[in-house]
Design a protein around this motif. Structure first.
Motif, PDB file in Angstrom:
ATOM      1  N   ILE A 164       0.824  -1.196   0.000  1.00 52.36           N
ATOM      2  CA  ILE A 164       0.000   0.000   0.000  1.00 52.36           C
ATOM      3  C   ILE A 164       0.863   1.252   0.000  1.00 52.36           C
ATOM      4  O   ILE A 164       0.411   2.334  -0.367  1.00 52.36           O
ATOM      5  CB  ILE A 164      -0.971  -0.032   1.194  1.00 52.36           C
ATOM      6  N   GLU A 165       2.168   1.111   0.370  1.00 52.55           N
ATOM      7  CA  GLU A 165       3.011   2.309   0.393  1.00 52.55           C
ATOM      8  C   GLU A 165       3.152   2.932  -0.989  1.00 52.55           C
ATOM      9  O   GLU A 165       3.480   4.096  -1.116  1.00 52.55           O
ATOM     10  CB  GLU A 165       4.382   2.014   0.990  1.00 52.55           C
ATOM     11  N   LEU A 166       2.875   2.129  -2.016  1.00 55.33           N
ATOM     12  CA  LEU A 166       2.886   2.683  -3.371  1.00 55.33           C
ATOM     13  C   LEU A 166       1.934   3.883  -3.471  1.00 55.33           C
ATOM     14  O   LEU A 166       2.218   4.871  -4.134  1.00 55.33           O
ATOM     15  CB  LEU A 166       2.466   1.588  -4.347  1.00 55.33           C
ATOM     16  N   LEU A 167       0.780   3.769  -2.812  1.00 53.24           N
ATOM     17  CA  LEU A 167      -0.171   4.869  -2.830  1.00 53.24           C
ATOM     18  C   LEU A 167       0.088   5.856  -1.697  1.00 53.24           C
ATOM     19  O   LEU A 167      -0.156   7.052  -1.827  1.00 53.24           O
ATOM     20  CB  LEU A 167      -1.602   4.336  -2.710  1.00 53.24           C
ATOM     21  N   LEU A 168       0.558   5.321  -0.574  1.00 57.73           N
ATOM     22  CA  LEU A 168       0.720   6.194   0.597  1.00 57.73           C
ATOM     23  C   LEU A 168       1.856   7.183   0.417  1.00 57.73           C
ATOM     24  O   LEU A 168       1.741   8.335   0.827  1.00 57.73           O
ATOM     25  CB  LEU A 168       0.966   5.351   1.853  1.00 57.73           C
ATOM     26  N   VAL A 169       2.936   6.730  -0.211  1.00 55.52           N
ATOM     27  CA  VAL A 169       4.100   7.618  -0.331  1.00 55.52           C
ATOM     28  C   VAL A 169       3.766   8.893  -1.105  1.00 55.52           C
ATOM     29  O   VAL A 169       4.063   9.987  -0.630  1.00 55.52           O
ATOM     30  CB  VAL A 169       5.299   6.846  -0.931  1.00 55.52           C
ATOM     31  N   PRO A 170       3.110   8.796  -2.278  1.00 56.11           N
ATOM     32  CA  PRO A 170       2.742  10.055  -2.942  1.00 56.11           C
ATOM     33  C   PRO A 170       1.852  10.937  -2.067  1.00 56.11           C
ATOM     34  O   PRO A 170       2.029  12.153  -2.036  1.00 56.11           O
ATOM     35  CB  PRO A 170       1.983   9.593  -4.189  1.00 56.11           C
ATOM     36  N   LEU A 171       0.948  10.298  -1.329  1.00 61.79           N
ATOM     37  CA  LEU A 171       0.018  11.088  -0.517  1.00 61.79           C
ATOM     38  C   LEU A 171       0.760  11.825   0.587  1.00 61.79           C
ATOM     39  O   LEU A 171       0.570  13.033   0.802  1.00 61.79           O
ATOM     40  CB  LEU A 171      -1.034  10.150   0.073  1.00 61.79           C
ATOM     41  N   ILE A 172       1.640  11.087   1.271  1.00 63.45           N
ATOM     42  CA  ILE A 172       2.387  11.726   2.356  1.00 63.45           C
ATOM     43  C   ILE A 172       3.326  12.780   1.793  1.00 63.45           C
ATOM     44  O   ILE A 172       3.460  13.871   2.343  1.00 63.45           O
ATOM     45  CB  ILE A 172       3.157  10.657   3.158  1.00 63.45           C
ATOM     46  N   THR A 173       3.935  12.450   0.641  1.00 62.48           N
ATOM     47  CA  THR A 173       4.822  13.425   0.018  1.00 62.48           C
ATOM     48  C   THR A 173       4.075  14.719  -0.288  1.00 62.48           C
ATOM     49  O   THR A 173       4.616  15.812  -0.130  1.00 62.48           O
ATOM     50  CB  THR A 173       5.409  12.850  -1.284  1.00 62.48           C
ATOM     51  N   THR A 174       2.801  14.577  -0.729  1.00 62.69           N
ATOM     52  CA  THR A 174       2.005  15.769  -1.007  1.00 62.69           C
ATOM     53  C   THR A 174       1.949  16.671   0.218  1.00 62.69           C
ATOM     54  O   THR A 174       2.165  17.881   0.123  1.00 62.69           O
ATOM     55  CB  THR A 174       0.572  15.365  -1.398  1.00 62.69           C
ATOM     56  N   LEU A 175       1.669  16.062   1.374  1.00 60.74           N
ATOM     57  CA  LEU A 175       1.560  16.868   2.595  1.00 60.74           C
ATOM     58  C   LEU A 175       2.900  17.522   2.931  1.00 60.74           C
ATOM     59  O   LEU A 175       2.958  18.705   3.270  1.00 60.74           O
ATOM     60  CB  LEU A 175       1.089  15.993   3.753  1.00 60.74           C
ATOM     61  N   VAL A 176       3.968  16.729   2.792  1.00 63.30           N
ATOM     62  CA  VAL A 176       5.286  17.285   3.108  1.00 63.30           C
ATOM     63  C   VAL A 176       5.614  18.428   2.155  1.00 63.30           C
ATOM     64  O   VAL A 176       6.090  19.495   2.576  1.00 63.30           O
ATOM     65  CB  VAL A 176       6.353  16.170   3.017  1.00 63.30           C
ATOM     66  N   LEU A 177       5.317  18.219   0.878  1.00 65.40           N
ATOM     67  CA  LEU A 177       5.593  19.260  -0.112  1.00 65.40           C
ATOM     68  C   LEU A 177       4.810  20.519   0.211  1.00 65.40           C
ATOM     69  O   LEU A 177       5.317  21.630   0.111  1.00 65.40           O
ATOM     70  CB  LEU A 177       5.213  18.770  -1.506  1.00 65.40           C
ATOM     71  N   ALA A 178       3.531  20.341   0.625  1.00 63.77           N
ATOM     72  CA  ALA A 178       2.707  21.497   0.958  1.00 63.77           C
ATOM     73  C   ALA A 178       3.343  22.278   2.104  1.00 63.77           C
ATOM     74  O   ALA A 178       3.281  23.505   2.160  1.00 63.77           O
ATOM     75  CB  ALA A 178       1.306  21.054   1.345  1.00 63.77           C
ATOM     76  N   PHE A 179       3.991  21.547   2.982  1.00 65.60           N
ATOM     77  CA  PHE A 179       4.616  22.201   4.128  1.00 65.60           C
ATOM     78  C   PHE A 179       5.830  23.019   3.697  1.00 65.60           C
ATOM     79  O   PHE A 179       6.077  24.100   4.211  1.00 65.60           O
ATOM     80  CB  PHE A 179       5.016  21.128   5.144  1.00 65.60           C
ATOM     81  N   PHE A 180       6.579  22.485   2.711  1.00 71.22           N
ATOM     82  CA  PHE A 180       7.819  23.156   2.288  1.00 71.22           C
ATOM     83  C   PHE A 180       7.622  23.968   1.015  1.00 71.22           C
ATOM     84  O   PHE A 180       8.589  24.210   0.300  1.00 71.22           O
ATOM     85  CB  PHE A 180       8.918  22.120   2.050  1.00 71.22           C
ATOM     86  N   ILE A 181       6.371  24.369   0.749  1.00 69.40           N
ATOM     87  CA  ILE A 181       6.086  24.902  -0.587  1.00 69.40           C
ATOM     88  C   ILE A 181       6.944  26.107  -0.957  1.00 69.40           C
ATOM     89  O   ILE A 181       7.199  26.361  -2.118  1.00 69.40           O
ATOM     90  CB  ILE A 181       4.582  25.221  -0.704  1.00 69.40           C
ATOM     91  N   ARG A 182       7.419  26.829   0.045  1.00 73.08           N
ATOM     92  CA  ARG A 182       8.192  28.027  -0.283  1.00 73.08           C
ATOM     93  C   ARG A 182       9.651  27.718  -0.634  1.00 73.08           C
ATOM     94  O   ARG A 182      10.359  28.590  -1.097  1.00 73.08           O
ATOM     95  CB  ARG A 182       8.132  29.017   0.873  1.00 73.08           C
ATOM     96  N   TYR A 183      10.096  26.481  -0.380  1.00 75.13           N
ATOM     97  CA  TYR A 183      11.504  26.162  -0.645  1.00 75.13           C
ATOM     98  C   TYR A 183      11.583  25.288  -1.880  1.00 75.13           C
ATOM     99  O   TYR A 183      11.372  24.083  -1.837  1.00 75.13           O
ATOM    100  CB  TYR A 183      12.105  25.443   0.564  1.00 75.13           C
ATOM    101  N   LYS A 184      11.880  25.910  -3.009  1.00 75.07           N
ATOM    102  CA  LYS A 184      11.812  25.233  -4.307  1.00 75.07           C
ATOM    103  C   LYS A 184      12.749  24.035  -4.377  1.00 75.07           C
ATOM    104  O   LYS A 184      12.396  22.962  -4.829  1.00 75.07           O
ATOM    105  CB  LYS A 184      12.186  26.209  -5.415  1.00 75.07           C
ATOM    106  N   ARG A 185      13.993  24.244  -3.892  1.00 69.03           N
ATOM    107  CA  ARG A 185      15.004  23.204  -4.035  1.00 69.03           C
ATOM    108  C   ARG A 185      14.545  21.936  -3.311  1.00 69.03           C
ATOM    109  O   ARG A 185      14.599  20.834  -3.842  1.00 69.03           O
ATOM    110  CB  ARG A 185      16.309  23.718  -3.439  1.00 69.03           C
ATOM    111  N   ILE A 186      14.022  22.137  -2.089  1.00 68.28           N
ATOM    112  CA  ILE A 186      13.595  20.967  -1.304  1.00 68.28           C
ATOM    113  C   ILE A 186      12.427  20.272  -1.976  1.00 68.28           C
ATOM    114  O   ILE A 186      12.423  19.045  -2.154  1.00 68.28           O
ATOM    115  CB  ILE A 186      13.192  21.406   0.117  1.00 68.28           C
ATOM    116  N   THR A 187      11.426  21.064  -2.396  1.00 68.70           N
ATOM    117  CA  THR A 187      10.214  20.437  -2.934  1.00 68.70           C
ATOM    118  C   THR A 187      10.529  19.622  -4.170  1.00 68.70           C
ATOM    119  O   THR A 187      10.112  18.473  -4.289  1.00 68.70           O
ATOM    120  CB  THR A 187       9.151  21.466  -3.298  1.00 68.70           C
ATOM    121  N   TRP A 188      11.326  20.196  -5.091  1.00 66.70           N
ATOM    122  CA  TRP A 188      11.525  19.461  -6.343  1.00 66.70           C
ATOM    123  C   TRP A 188      12.405  18.247  -6.138  1.00 66.70           C
ATOM    124  O   TRP A 188      12.238  17.223  -6.803  1.00 66.70           O
ATOM    125  CB  TRP A 188      12.053  20.385  -7.429  1.00 66.70           C
TER     126      TRP A 188
END
Lengths: 482, 624, 247, 119
Positions: free
Chosen positions: B2-26
């Protein structure tokens, strides 16, 4: 649980006291609302539900009674939570009348939910109408005066209709108690039944914002301040929905064997269409919300008018989703429009980049209203669609139109969300981050229900169960008390 | 798994948190895509992905269960999507260095929804993911830019409309079959068709319309050009190469098996009604996409229509309802994914360096961006279907399948579209990269390495899949075999057609091509050298058109490249303009909206309307 | 143009009304089974039957004149208004309160010139006022025995205030009225809460054991009527003051 | 008698409804509303009326003997309430109408609500 009457009495006493409290009024508002909320929570927790309270010691069909069942207690909570959330945006109001109106509205909406007597319900409705009319007129400028006057004229006409129907009910059945009426209505002649239902329904539909009855909606939303909009939506609207569920589904369940339910389907489809299409070209965010709340009530009514238990469950999901979403939207609108001093959403461009939590909450609310999966509204839409397609041609056409209207809704809501997130430098705007908290929590609840409907499913099935087994669960409780 | 689906989902939340830091998000974005690709690779051949969520939500009298499960065809789509996505996300790191908006959060959510679509076990899960993809795409396309709003709105309205149709279809299907499971309901649908053909065809058409909308097939072919011309380039690359295939996937697993085995009214002894419907839609898309692509001046719009044409080929392959056609279509899905990604990456690179997407304002970029040019060149060779690059094999298989079923009209349409493809592809090549370099682009440099590497890998992949089609065909055939199709696992370099003795070995083709390249290289090095003149000398004869008040760009040779053809096809194009039809719907809605607002503005007739409402209730009680 | 529009609306209105009338007629002549709206209902079926017999609490008791029975008044309408359905009546008081509040809230506060009253009115006003107060007082004190009650009494008392206002005599000031209104309103609920603490039930008549027909009977009924009378009087007087106080 | 009561009250209702539907003047509309209300109140009282009935007041032994002949007290109580509501509506609406006149410079219900437009 005779003390349940305090839910109505304490706000009314506060309404009298507010004439003298002056600066303490705001504090009183919080105290009374919190009292109501905590009291209703204790009632929920007490485990005594269902119970029946005869006021003045006169047993049910003879005196006035308050009934608390599953439906009642949840709607009571909804009304009081909405009240608590709405008063957080009340500030800088010095007129004591505003507070008096608020207390009366609180009492009236609580009473509408609690009462088990037709005439009493009518009185509470009147009371809430007057309070809302006074609150709408609060700004006392051109727009709000016109809106309040027109609302008052329309709703008094409607209330006269319902008075006539109450008279007819008493004339034919000799009783005014909901449970007693429900028990005896089957003895009524079909034509008389239709007449009574039409008269009563037409006054109910004014509050439910169904199309030919809803010309007051947009004006009074536009003309009043945000907190009043939230009162209208969260308190009066919710109490009206309760009335619809209680009266249409429990007192008049034979409605589904008449053609009136078919007319209701048609009217509600029209309501949805008009609400969604009307909002399409609108720029004023408050008016958009008014149109949209009209449309949502149309969807709710569609679910109720279909009459299968699954569609009713869907309608209840719509109620919950609309209740939460509109509260979020009004809160966000309030903060953003204060910041830019305009209610035109195009002026709010770029605010979402500076205050993302508010804008994200708004987007979540919008997506829920659109019936997107992973948000609370989806389960309602899904239930209604599935049950509508099983119920024949008329409802199939209706649901097709409803779905097309939801496309329009999606376009205008996401356009607004996009505008919030659009690229624009926003300076000299200051919104306290504290105001993001409530919208955020409400949006999180929408999301939680959408992802994991088990939270709410059991509650809704309790409600449906009460509607299904009305004789056991409602009528006997009231009439067995000596 | 199930981590196949969970990882993108969790990554979305993490990315939303770091949205202002381009280098980290990409970087995170790249890592998450890498993880997805690795996970998908690791379940190849095992297909063990199964997860269920039991909800208390009751529908049709039973509690709903949502699930994802193993689906080899879904794996095939998901794996190659993930591969391309990984390359694009590597490209994005460099591409987004200076952009103001950050599309990665919403993009990650889209990737989540895509994986959900490919592995959905039941229609409800499928629908949920499908809707998620609709509105997230809206935000990804606009990405904070107002000028992208119109196209995004158009796309959103279409996809919401499609989703509404699908919801109806799912509900009706579940009503009659009693199940939401995709494969079970396919069998149920066959039984419905046997007992009530009209209802069955209706359900199929509802599903089909939904999928056609997402794949930009004929009546809905307008959205790609609207969306691609304004959206963020790296996301558009993803959309044009990967996302446009999401309509194809459900067609492959649901529509094609059902239509292929259903007992529907036959036409001409070769196929049934729906088969021909699909075929005609595909043929029209292929031809119309090609013709429209020929006339575009914006390079992104040009390749948008090219995508429409390619979707048409895939549908044509489906319409043959033979196993070779089916394989060819699915092969073409991946081929098109690769070549379109390559082409759009080069376009993104051009836009990144020049900020221009109108072709007649570009030119001569070959001197400044040679690697980009090479990628583009290989991409268009592949798109034109010339061996040894990868577009050839799949088109060849589809034409073989059509011919073997004697669907000559469709084969002709396909050949016409393939030939027409030369015209627009050459135009793009000539206008963007060849010719003279305008003065304003003198200082343009080649793209930085993070962007160059994915383009280079794309070239390698294109060549590899062209010469060794087995890298795609082997997974495809083994997936089909796992699902239950009667196929043999393909070999590395040969393709089998459906006509007699039609086996082709691409190794030999490759050697011939290499020989051709060597010969032309010799001609280039030993022939006459070209002479460079300022650009304006060429087409304004030394005059300054600005003095007459005309933009010099209009005189560029690539502005009205195919004027005679345009005049030839103009009447045809005007008569099939779906755009006008949709625009009129939009206008009507807006007119209606104004009317309703007028009604509610004054509120004077409230009581009158109230009484009319009462009257309606009375009338309803009496009449209906 | 305007006339055409109004003519159109007239026609539409007439059509609607005639259709409604036709519908009501059709319902009234309906011959289907069940209770029809034209039937005169049997007394046994109405809730009023129990009110008249005064046996709501005890089903089998029959009432004899001038004896102890259910603690309600001799005037059955008053019994219904102030005892059986007291809660409705309190709400009705609140309705009046809200609307008068709204009235004071939205009415434009303009300066108006007022003519001085004539000497006759000025001199006779006190006498009239006393008479009206007496009649009003009689009405609410006897509300449980004869037609009348708190609302008419309040209206009559407020007329006394009106005459005072018209005669230019300052009888009560605005603040007093507000206090009277609030105190009366709160006391109604205070009695309700008191009965909750005494008897455990809201608005229960906790003064029991009177003989029906006496002046001091009916328990709390005269008290409620008195409070209602004062409240209504204060509210209606408020309207007059809203018009006149600003001048 | 009951029929006469009911017919006259119904006609009042219809007259009032006609007024509400067709009048433009707000004060006239309010008057029409009051007429409807009177009609409805009469209707309610007529519903409780009995031919040759007695007042529902327990005055003497005679009245106790004839409890069945007493008119229904409940509609009367309801009417009492509804009269007060009507009074409230009228007062509130009239005050609003005065404010309306101030802000719109017109007493017509068709006056537009947009700022800066006078009718």
């Amino acid at each position: 649980m005779n003390s349940i009457v305090f839910l109505v009495v304490i706000p009314l006493i506060a309404a009298f006291l507010s004439l003298f409290l002056e600066k303490l009024n705001k504090l009183a508002m919080y105290i009374v609302t919190l009292f109501n909320l905590i009291f209703s929570i204790t009632v929920l927790m007490s485990g005594n539900i269902p119970f029946n309270v005869a006021i003045g010691g006169w047993r049910a069909p003879f005196g006035i009674n308050f009934v608390v069942t599953d439906i009642t207690i949840y709607f009571l909570l909804l009304v009081n939570i909405a009240a608590l959330i709405s008063i957080t945006v009340v500030n800088n109001i010095k007129e004591y009348q505003f507070y008096s109106f608020y207390f009366v509205l609180l009492a009236a909406t609580n009473g509408m939910v609690l009462t088990g007597d037709m005439f009493n319900f009518y009185l509470f409705t009147e009371l809430s109408t007057f309070a809302i009319a006074g609150l709408v007129a609060y700004k006392r400028d051109r727009l709000s005066t016109g809106a309040a006057l027109k609302f008052l004229i329309l709703s008094s006409t409607a209330s006269l209709f319902s008075l006539a129907s109450i008279g007819l009910i008493y004339k034919t059945l000799g009783t005014l108690n909901f449970a007693d009426i429900a028990l005896k209505l089957s003895k009524l002649n079909q034509a008389s039944y239709n007449l009574i239902l039409i008269l009563f329904l037409s006054s109910m539909l004014v509050e439910l914002k169904i199309f030919p009855f809803n010309l007051w909606v947009v004006k009074s939303y536009e003309g009043s301040i945000t907190s009043v909009n939230m009162f209208t939506h969260g308190m009066l609207g919710t109490a009206g929905i309760y009335g619809a569920i209680r009266i249409l589904l429990i007192v008049f369940p034979n409605m589904y064997s008449t053609n009136i339910s078919k007319v209701l389907i048609i009217l509600s489809v029209f309501t949805v269409l008009i609400g969604e299409v009307g909002a399409l070209k609108e720029k004023n965010l408050v008016k958009i919300l008014a149109f949209s709340s009209m449309a949502q009530m149309g969807v709710f009514m569609f679910g109720i008018a279909l009459g299968s238990f699954e569609s009713i469950k869907g309608a209840l999901y719509i109620v919950v989703s609309n209740y939460l979403a509109k509260l979020v939207m009004f809160l966000v609108t309030k903060q953003y429009s204060n910041a830019v001093e305009s209610k035109n959403y195009i002026d709010m461009k770029g605010l979402g980049r500076k205050y993302p939590i508010l804008a994200i909450s708004f987007t979540i609310a919008a997506l829920s209203l659109m019936g997107m999966p992973f948000f609370a509204g989806f389960w309602g839409k899904f239930s209604i669609v599935v049950s509508a397609l099983a119920l024949g041609k008329l409802s199939t056409i209706g649901i097709a139109i409803l779905l097309i209207a939801s496309v329009v809704e999606g376009v205008y809501y996401l356009r607004i969300s996009h505008t919030f997130f659009a690229e624009k430098d926003v300076n000299s705007v200051n919104i306290s981050r504290v105001y993001s908290l409530i919208p955020f929590v409400l949006a999180a609840i929408i999301l939680a229900i959408g992802i994991y409907p088990n939270f709410i499913e059991q509650i809704l099935w309790n409600v449906i169960d009460e509607i299904k087994n009305a004789p056991d669960k409602y009528i006997n409780i009231i009439l067995s008390l000596k | 798994m199930i981590e196949l689906l969970l990882v993108p989902l969790i990554t979305t939340l993490v990315l939303a948190f770091f949205i202002r830091y381009k280098r980290i998000t990409w970087t995170l974005f790249l890592a998450a895509n890498g993880f997805v690709l690795y996970k998908l690779y690791s379940i190849y051949g095992i297909w063990n992905l199964s997860y269920k969520v039991d909800t208390a939500y009751k529908i049709l009298g039973a509690e709903l269960t949502l699930g994802v499960s193993n689906n080899p065809i879904g794996w095939y789509f998901a794996f190659f999507s993930a591969l391309i996505t990984l390359l694009i996300s590597l490209f994005s790191i460099g591409f987004n260095k200076n952009s103001r908006s950050n599309v990665s959060v919403i993009w990650m959510l889209i990737i989540f929804s895509n994986l959900g679509i490919f592995f959905a076990q039941d229609w409800v899960t499928f629908f949920m993911m499908w809707e998620l993809m609709g509105w997230t795409s809206f935000f990804a396309i606009t990405n904070g830019k107002d000028k992208a709003l119109d196209g995004a709105k158009y796309y959103l309205a279409l996809s919401l409309f499609g989703a509404a149709l699908m919801l109806i279809a799912i509900s009706v299907l579940a009503q009659y079959t009693g199940t939401f499971q995709i494969f079970a309901s396919a069998y149920g649908l066959l039984q419905i068709i046997n007992s009530s053909t009209k209802l069955g065809i209706g359900i199929l058409l509802l599903f089909l319309t939904t999928f056609l909308i997402k794949s930009a097939i004929f009546p809905f072919y307008m959205w790609p050009q609207k969306v691609y011309s304004e959206g963020p380039e790296d996301y558009i690359t993803f959309m044009s190469s990967v996302m446009i295939k999401y309509g194809i996937y459900p067609m492959a697993i649901f529509i094609v098996p059902v239509v292929g085995s259903a007992d529907l009214p036959m036409i001409l002894n070769t196929g049934n009604v729906l088969q021909y419907t699909i075929g005609y839609l595909g043929a029209i898309s292929a031809i119309l996409g090609t013709i429209l692509a020929i006339f575009q001046t914006d390079m992104k719009k040009l390749f948008a229509y090219s995508s429409v044409a390619n979707m048409g080929y895939i549908l044509l392959g489906f319409s043959s309802m033979t196993i070779v056609g089916f394989e060819g279509s699915l092969f073409h899905v991946v081929n098109h994914m690769i070549l379109k990604a390559a082409i759009f990456l080069t376009l993104a690179a051009v836009v990144f360096r020049t900020g221009e997407s109108e072709m007649h304002k570009l030119g001569g970029l070959v001197y400044r961006m040679p690697l980009t040019f090479m990628t583009f060149l290989l991409g268009i060779i592949a798109a034109a279907g010339i061996p040894p690059l990868n577009g050839f094999g799949s088109k060849w298989m589809i034409i073989q399948a059509l011919m073997s079923k004697r669907m000559v009209v469709f084969a002709i349409a396909m050949i016409f579209a393939s030939t027409g493809a030369f015209m627009y592809l050459f135009r793009a090549l000539a206008s963007i990269f060849l010719g003279q370099l305008p003065d304003r682009y003198k200082d343009v440099k080649e793209v930085p390495p993070t962007m160059a590497i994915p383009m280079f890998i794309m070239m390698v992949i294109m060549l590899l899949t062209g010469v060794v089609p087995g890298v795609v065909m082997k997974p495809l055939t083994s997936a089909l075999k796992a699902v239950g199709y009667n196929v043999e696992v393909a070999s590395w370099t040969t393709l089998e057609g459906s006509l007699k003795n039609s086996v082709i070995d691409l190794k030999i083709v490759f050697y011939m091509f290499v020989a051709g390249v060597i010969i032309s290289a010799l001609m280039y090095f030993f022939g006459n050298k070209s002479e460079k003149v300022p650009q304006n000398d060429n087409y304004t004869a030394g005059e300054y058109p600005e003095e007459w008040g005309v933009d010099a760009d209009r005189f560029n040779y690539s502005y009205a490249f195919y004027q005679p053809f345009k005049e030839m096809f103009e009447p045809l194009l005007e008569s099939v303009s779906i755009d006008g039809f949709f625009a009129s719907i939009g206008r009507n809605f807006e007119f209606l909206s104004s009317t309703i607002q007028g009604l509610f503005k004054r509120g004077e007739g409230a009581v009158l309307l109230f009484s009319i409402g009462v009257l309606l209730l009375i009338l309803g009680g009496l009449i209906i | 143009m305007k006339d055409e529009k109004s003519l159109f609306i007239n026609i539409v209105a007439l059509l609607i009304l005639s259709f409604m009338a036709f519908y009501i007629y059709k319902v009234s002549i309906d011959t289907g089974s069940g209770i029809k709206i034209t039937d005169s209902i049997t007394p046994k079926m109405r809730v009023a039957d129990k009110y008249l017999n005064k046996n709501v609490l005890n089903e089998n008791s029959t009432y004899k004149f001038s004896q102890t029975a259910e603690d309600t008044s001799a005037n059955i309408v008053t019994s219904v208004v102030v005892d059986y359905r007291l809660f409705d009546t309190t709400l009705e008081v609140i309705v009046l309160f809200v609307t008068i509040l709204g009235f004071g809230f939205v009415i434009p506060k303009d300066k108006r010139r007022v003519k001085m009253p004539s000497v006759i009115l000025y001199r006779w006003a006190p006498i009239l006022m006393i008479l009206m107060l007496m009649i009003g007082g009689y009405m609410f004190i006897n509300g449980h025995l004869s037609p009348g009650g708190g609302f008419p009494a309040g209206a009559i008392i407020s007329t006394a205030v009106l005459i005072g206002v018209l005669a230019g005599r300052k009888t009560v000031n605005h603040k007093t009225l507000k206090v009277v209104e609030a105190v009366a309103g709160i006391s109604i609920f205070a009695i309700g809460i008191a009965s909750f603490f005494i008897k455990g039930v809201f608005f229960q008549n906790f003064i029991t054991g009177d003989r029906i027909g006496d002046l001091f009977s009916g328990g709390l009924i005269p008290v409620f009527y008195g409070l209602i009378a004062f409240k209504v009087a204060a509210e209606l007087s408020n309207i007059y003051f809203e018009f006149y106080e600003e001048c | 008698m009951t029929k006469v009561f009911i017919l006259s009250s119904l006609s009042l209702v219809f007259v009032g409804l006609y007024g509400v539907l067709t009048r433009k003047n707000i004060v006239k509309i309010l008057i029409a509303l009051n007429i409807i209300e009177t009609g409805i109140n009469m209707l309610l009282v007529a519903f409780g009326y009995i031919e040759g009935g007695l007042t529902p007041i327990l005055q003497s032994d005679l009245s106790i003997a004839n409890l069945d002949k007493m008119v229904d007290p409940v509609p009367q109580a309801l009417v009492l309430t509804s009269i007060v509501i009507g009074l409230g509506t009228t007062a509130f609406a009239l005050a609003l109408a005065m404010r309306y006149k101030n802000t719109h410079n017109s007493i017509s219900i068709r006056a537009t609500d947009e700022e800066g437009v006078n009718v």
